[in-house]
Design a protein around this motif. Sequence first.
Motif, PDB file in Angstrom:
ATOM      1  N   CYS A  75       0.832  -1.207   0.000  1.00  0.00           N
ATOM      2  CA  CYS A  75       0.000   0.000   0.000  1.00  0.00           C
ATOM      3  C   CYS A  75       0.868   1.259   0.000  1.00  0.00           C
ATOM      4  CB  CYS A  75      -0.923   0.010   1.216  1.00  0.00           C
ATOM      5  SG  CYS A  75      -2.188  -1.281   1.199  1.00  0.00           S
ATOM      6  N   VAL A  76       1.889   1.261   0.831  1.00  0.00           N
ATOM      7  CA  VAL A  76       2.768   2.432   0.944  1.00  0.00           C
ATOM      8  C   VAL A  76       3.540   2.669  -0.355  1.00  0.00           C
ATOM      9  CG1 VAL A  76       4.803   3.361   2.131  1.00  0.00           C
ATOM     10  CG2 VAL A  76       2.963   2.288   3.449  1.00  0.00           C
ATOM     11  N   CYS A  77       3.906   1.596  -1.035  1.00  0.00           N
ATOM     12  CA  CYS A  77       4.679   1.721  -2.280  1.00  0.00           C
ATOM     13  C   CYS A  77       3.916   2.484  -3.365  1.00  0.00           C
ATOM     14  CB  CYS A  77       5.080   0.340  -2.802  1.00  0.00           C
ATOM     15  SG  CYS A  77       6.367  -0.461  -1.814  1.00  0.00           S
ATOM     16  N   LEU A  78       2.594   2.523  -3.259  1.00  0.00           N
ATOM     17  CA  LEU A  78       1.812   3.295  -4.218  1.00  0.00           C
ATOM     18  C   LEU A  78       2.118   4.790  -4.132  1.00  0.00           C
ATOM     19  CD1 LEU A  78      -1.718   1.627  -3.795  1.00  0.00           C
ATOM     20  CD2 LEU A  78      -0.177   1.378  -5.757  1.00  0.00           C
ATOM     21  N   PHE A  79       2.504   5.237  -2.929  1.00  0.00           N
ATOM     22  CA  PHE A  79       2.648   6.670  -2.683  1.00  0.00           C
ATOM     23  C   PHE A  79       4.065   7.198  -2.873  1.00  0.00           C
ATOM     24  CE2 PHE A  79      -1.096   5.315  -0.413  1.00  0.00           C
ATOM     25  CZ  PHE A  79      -1.987   6.364  -0.556  1.00  0.00           C
ATOM     26  N   THR A  80       5.061   6.373  -2.676  1.00  0.00           N
ATOM     27  CA  THR A  80       6.428   6.892  -2.693  1.00  0.00           C
ATOM     28  C   THR A  80       7.450   5.814  -3.046  1.00  0.00           C
ATOM     29  OG1 THR A  80       8.117   8.018  -1.352  1.00  0.00           O
ATOM     30  CG2 THR A  80       6.703   6.462  -0.203  1.00  0.00           C
TER      31      THR A  80
END
Length: 463
Positions: free
Chosen positions: A348-353
């Motif tokens: 999920c976090v990899c989608l943002f940064t």
Amino acid sequence: MTQPSDNKRATLELGTKPVGRLLLQYALPAIIAMTASSLYNMVDSIFIGQGVGPLAISGLAITFPFMNISAAFGAAIGVGASTCLSVRLGQRDYSTAQRILGNTLMLNLIIGIVFAAVALIFLDPILIFFGATDNTIGYAREYMVIILLGNVITHQYFGLNAVLRAASKPRMAMYATIFTVVVNTLLDPIFIYLLDMGIRGAAIATILSQMLALCWQLKIFSNRNELLHFERGGLRLNGQIVKNIIGIGISPFSMNACACLIVIFINTALVRHGGDLAVGAYGIANRIGFFFFMVVMGINQGMQPITGYNYGAERYDRMLHVLRLSIISGISAMTIGWLVSELLPYPCVCLFTRHEELRQIAVHGIRINSIVFPLIGFQAVVTNFFQSIGKAKVSIFLSLSRQLLFLLPLLVVLPPLLGVDGVWWSLPASDLLSFIVTFIIMARYMRQFRRHHSILKHTNTQS
């Protein structure tokens, strides 16, 4: 005044159609709309994080208090007006419902202009107070100038969407929201990448998409064949209607205003104990948690007209039935959020940064933040229930208990003891305490409503 029979029939179904089917009919479009609205916010964050950088994500997170206080004014009018409309429609008072529509438009216009003007004048000092540093204030300023210039559009768009739901048009409200998401998603890469406007481009895309949806909403309410439509003289503010709208809307206003205050404390504590990247990590965690919470908000919006109508019609059995179904649905939605947050936070976090240090900080925070997610589903539905039946004082207390009575003291006490982890642990701890208080109050009111229903049933049997 003669009203269109089709629209009346749709409204009267709120008191006759099976409750389960009604909740599905109203909540499903609202869930789709609110999930789309959450995606709408996530799209901006994803494009900004991937296309501008990690500090831009932190700058965007600094604007959250601004968004909360703007949403507070919008919710005060939108929720207050939609609740008043639902109750009046339940009482079949169509002339007053018509005036409520016009007052909603005028209140959003006045408040939107005043809020934007004041915020633009004091923008930099406010952003610094919200936790902006030399590294992030430029990003936050660029974004908020555009958002504030379009503030009236935003208020009108959300306010009229709330009225559409109350007027038995949940699908149209859903279509408006989905339209803004699609348009915003298409415009973001154009303004951010192609026109090289960075974070400012994301803000422009947001306002343009809302403006196009608002034009469609205004067209709907300009149609005189609709049950609710703009009429000559209907835009004149009425003191009693304004008082009723604000009296009910004060609860969501207080909740959002307190959220603004709390985010300021969170951002300040994160900057002090973890630096600018910790603020960015909170911004990512907030967007992911917000996605699942928006499903609960969709359930609440579907529940609201059914609850308000049947409360106005004194059909307490139907009112309590829709409440039970909504609580089960809310807990289920947040349980899915808990599973995703605990088991799949890194993807999920990899989608943002692409920034690895920011990823690790965000994953750690998400796992702590989501520990009691299922309890949030219960608390949010019950708080909205009291708001929907016009019991503003109870709703306000439940809204404030989580943020002022529990979260704020925990944010003062835990970070000095645990550092940046103290900020993260304050969030689930306050949710747990708030759930306990909400459960106790709800149990007391459930007994009262059942007693009222028994008395009415006995009276009807005797007559």
